[in-house]
Design a protein around this motif. Structure first.
Motif, PDB file in Angstrom:
ATOM      1  N   LYS A   1       2.208   1.999  -3.357  1.00 45.62           N
ATOM      2  CA  LYS A   1       1.001   2.449  -4.144  1.00 45.62           C
ATOM      3  C   LYS A   1       0.870   4.107  -3.744  1.00 45.62           C
ATOM      4  O   LYS A   1       0.761   4.866  -4.913  1.00 45.62           O
TER       5      LYS A   1
ATOM      6  N   GLN B   1       1.068  -1.102   0.063  1.00 47.01           N
ATOM      7  CA  GLN B   1      -0.134   0.002  -0.194  1.00 47.01           C
ATOM      8  C   GLN B   1       0.818   1.277  -0.207  1.00 47.01           C
ATOM      9  O   GLN B   1       0.568   2.338  -0.739  1.00 47.01           O
ATOM     10  N   THR B   2       1.932   1.120   0.618  1.00 45.42           N
ATOM     11  CA  THR B   2       2.825   2.629   0.627  1.00 45.42           C
ATOM     12  C   THR B   2       3.558   2.780  -0.531  1.00 45.42           C
ATOM     13  O   THR B   2       3.651   3.879  -1.008  1.00 45.42           O
TER      14      THR B   2
END
Lengths: 467, 124
Positions: free
Chosen positions: A122, A119-120
Motif C-alpha cells: 500500500k 501494508q508495504t
C-alpha cells in the motif's frame, strides 16, 4: 450556478446487495436528486459509476444511505495502476488544484476489494502518486482532502486474480451512514425481543419508507419497537400497536441469554430515551390489528412493519371458534381474551387494505413477506388496487426460505368496490412446519440408525475380549 | 397516552357501536413532560386533529389552560398558537386511567401510559 455533470463513484458495502438499488432509488426520489448511471452495474459489483450535477447531491445521498460505503469524486478509472497514472497526468491541474493547495491537509488511502494488500504494498502504491501537485501537509486523522485509491479484484474472494480488474482514484466526498449500524446495535439496546429487527435492516426500511422530519409513522406490529427507533432517527414521529400486552409492558421473558428477568423499566419508550429520541415518541398501545381503533380519516405518512410469520411470533387475533360465546360477569375483570389463528394471507390482505385506507397519497408501506424460494413468483404477491409495488428485495434466510422487503406506495383513495388480490404463494407457516416435520423425523431416524450402528460395533469390539 | 393519540382513536370496531367517538377519559395519574417543539410537525398534525374533541379531552382532565377553543386561521404562521397546541397534543401524558366507549361504557384501562384496546373474544 454550476450545473455541469461530474463523475462520481459510489462504493458500496457488500451486504444486503439486493437492497442497494431500491435504497438509492428511494433516497433519490426523497431528496429529489437526479443521478445518471454511466455504466450499467453488474448484479454483485460493489461500485457504480454515476454522475451528479452538484456535489451537494452526492453528499445528501450518502448522508442517509446504509448501502454506500464511500462516495468519490472520480479522478481516474483504468484497467491498472500504470494506465491510471497516465490518465491522471492528462487531466488539467485546474481540476484538482483546489483540493491540493497549501492550506489543505491531505491523506491518500489504499483499499482493495476481495484481495488483501500488505501494508508495504500500500505504501509503495501511495508513493507512485508523488507527481500530483500536493502543496499542503499530510494529516492522517482528519484530512481536508481525503483521496482513495481502490483496486477491484472481482467478487470471488477465494480465487482473486493476481492483477486487479480495474482501479479507481478519487476524492472522498462523503461516507455513508454506516456508523449508525453500530450506534443503534441491538447488543447495547436496553429493550429487545426475540424478533427485534437488526439496525441495518430497520434503517433500510426507514429509507425505503422515505421517512423525513415531521412525518407520522405507524408500526401496527410493533413488538420491541426496533423499526420505530430507525424511523424516529430520521425524524419521524412514531406510533405503534401490538397484540402482545406483556411485550409492550416489558414483562415478557427476556431475550438475552444471561438475563434472568427483565429490568424494571424496559420498554419502547426507554429505548427512545437511550437514543435521545424521546421527543419523537408519541405512543404505543395494546391492540389487535384485526380490530382497528384508528379513526377512519387518520392518514399516516408511512407504515413500516414486520408482521409475525407464525414461526417465532404467533399470527393470532382475538376470537373464538365457539358460536354465541359470552364471558360471565364474574370472570370479566381478569379475563384474558382467547385468540385464534390469523392466517398469514388474511393478515396481509388486511395490512394492504389498512394501508390503502390510512396512508396519505404517496405515502409508503414497507413490510416483510416470508416465502419459500421455490414457490415464489412476483405475480403471487398480494395486491391492492390503491397501492403500487415500488420495490421488492430479497434477504435469503436459508437454502429454502427467504423474506422479501416489499415497498408499496399509495396511489389513490380506496372506493367501496375496490377488490383485493389475495396472495397465491403457499402459506409460509404451514409449509415451514410441514417441511420441518419431515426433516425432523428423518433426522431422528438417521440418528437412531447411527446409534444402533455404534452399539453393534461396540458389541463386536467387546466380544473378542470376553473370549 | 398523549391527547393526540386519544384524538385518533374510536371504538367503532366493537359490536353494536356506530360512532364510538370521542372516547371519554377517566384520568387517575396525569404527567406533563417537556417535548421538543417542532412547529412544522404541529402544523402538519393539526389538520388531522378534531379540535373540539381535543379541547373537550383537555378540559375533562383539567389541562385546557389557555388553549383556544376555536382553531385560528393561518395557524401555520402563529407560533404562539402552535406552541399551545403542541403542549396539549404532545406534552400531557395520561399514565394511569381509563378510556371509556361513549356508547357501551366499555372501559379500556391505561397502565404505564399504554392504553389496552384489546377486546374480548365475545366483543369482536
Amino acid at each position: 450556478m454550476n450545473s455541469s455533470w461530474r463523475r462520481y463513484l459510489l462504493y458500496f458495502a457488500q451486504e444486503h446487495v439486493d437492497f442497494r438499488f431500491a435504497e438509492v432509488q428511494s433516497l433519490l426520489s426523497l431528496f429529489k436528486i437526479t443521478m445518471r448511471i454511466l455504466e450499467k452495474p453488474e448484479d454483485l459489483q460493489p461500485y457504480w459509476i454515476v454522475e451528479f450535477q452538484k456535489e451537494e447531491d452526492a453528499k445528501l445521498l450518502a448522508s442517509r444511505s446504509l448501502s454506500i460505503r464511500y462516495c468519490l469524486e472520480l479522478w481516474g478509472h483504468a484497467g491498472g495502476l500504470d494506465d491510471l497514472h497516465r490518465e491522471l497526468k492528462c487531466i488539467p491541474t485546474s481540476f484538482f488544484e483546489n483540493h491540493l493547495q497549501l492550506s489543505k491537509t491531505f491523506k491518500i488511502a489504499v483499499q482493495s476489494f476481495c484481495k488483501h494488500l500488505a501494508q508495504t504494498d500500500k505504501i509503495n502504491i501511495i508513493q507512485t502518486f508523488s507527481y500530483l501537485p500536493f502543496k499542503g501537509t499530510v494529516n492522517l486523522n482528519n484530512p481536508d482532502t481525503h483521496l482513495l485509491y481502490l483496486e477491484y479484484y472481482g467478487i470471488d474472494s477465494n480465487d482473486p486474480p493476481s492483477e486487479p480488474y480495474c482501479v479507481f482514484f478519487g476524492r472522498i466526498v462523503a461516507a455513508g451512514f454506516r456508523q449508525l449500524i453500530r450506534e443503534l446495535s441491538l447488543k447495547t439496546r436496553k429493550f429487545i425481543g426475540n424478533t427485534s429487527m437488526d439496525p441495518q435492516l430497520s434503517l433500510l426500511m426507514a429509507n425505503q419508507a422515505q421517512v423525513k422530519l415531521g412525518d407520522l409513522v405507524l408500526d401496527p406490529f410493533v413488538g420491541s419497537g426496533s423499526l420505530l427507533v430507525a424511523a424516529a432517527y430520521f425524524g419521524g414521529y412514531v406510533v405503534g400497536s401490538d397484540i402482545d400486552y406483556l411485550m409492550l409492558h416489558g414483562k415478557s421473558r427476556p431475550s438475552r441469554i444471561k438475563q434472568k428477568k427483565r429490568d424494571e423499566n424496559e420498554s419502547i419508550k426507554a429505548n427512545m430515551e437511550q437514543y435521545c429520541l424521546q421527543d419523537k415518541y408519541i405512543d404505543v398501545m395494546v391492540n389487535d390489528f384485526a380490530t382497528s381503533f384508528w379513526r377512519d380519516d387518520i392518514r399516516f405518512d408511512s407504515i413500516i412493519t414486520d408482521p409475525p410469520y407464525g414461526i417465532r411470533e404467533a399470527t393470532e387475533k382475538v376470537g373464538i371458534h365457539k358460536e354465541n360465546y359470552s364471558i360471565s360477569e364474574k370472570h370479566l375483570s381478569t379475563h384474558i381474551p382467547a385468540k385464534v389463528q390469523y392466517e398469514f394471507s388474511e393478515l396481509y390482505q388486511d395490512l394492504l387494505a389498512f394501508s390503502a385506507k390510512h396512508l396519505r397519497i404517496g405515502g409508503r408501506l414497507v413490510c416483510w413477506f416470508p416465502i419459500f424460494r421455490e414457490d415464489y413468483s412476483e405475480e403471487g404477491l398480494p395486491t391492492h388496487q390503491c397501492v403500487k409495488l415500488v420495490s421488492n428485495s430479497e434477504q435469503v434466510l436459508s437454502k429454502y426460505t427467504s423474506r422479501r422487503l416489499l415497498t408499496f406506495e399509495k396511489i389513490c383513495e380506496p372506493q367501496e368496490e375496490n377488490s383485493n388480490g389475495a396472495n397465491t404463494i403457499a402459506d409460509f407457516r404451514n409449509k415451514y412446519y410441514k417441511a420441518r416435520d419431515e426433516s425432523r423425523r428423518e433426522r431422528r431416524l438417521k440418528e437412531a440408525n447411527i446409534r444402533e450402528q455404534n452399539l453393534l460395533e461396540a458389541l463386536q469390539r467387546q466380544t473378542p475380549l470376553k473370549d | 397516552m398523549k391527547l393526540i393519540t386519544h384524538n385518533m382513536l374510536t371504538s367503532k370496531c366493537m359490536k353494536g357501536v356506530t360512532v364510538g367517538y370521542p372516547l371519554k377519559i377517566q384520568a387517575v395519574d396525569v404527567k406533563t413532560s417537556e417535548v421538543e417543539f417542532n412547529p412544522e410537525f404541529i402544523s402538519r398534525l393539526i389538520p388531522k386533529v378534531d379540535w373540539n374533541v381535543l379541547c373537550g379531552a383537555a378540559e375533562s382532565i383539567g389541562h385546557l389552560d389557555d388553549l383556544p377553543k376555536e382553531l385560528v386561521e393561518n395557524y401555520e404562521s402563529d407560533v404562539e398558537f402552535l406552541k399551545k397546541a403542541h403542549r396539549v397534543l404532545l406534552e400531557i401524558d395520561i399514565v394511569n386511567g381509563e378510556l371509556i366507549c361513549p356508547e357501551t361504557g366499555r372501559k379500556f384501562p391505561i397502565n404505564n401510559g399504554i392504553p389496552n384496546m384489546l377486546l374480548n373474544e365475545d366483543e369482536v
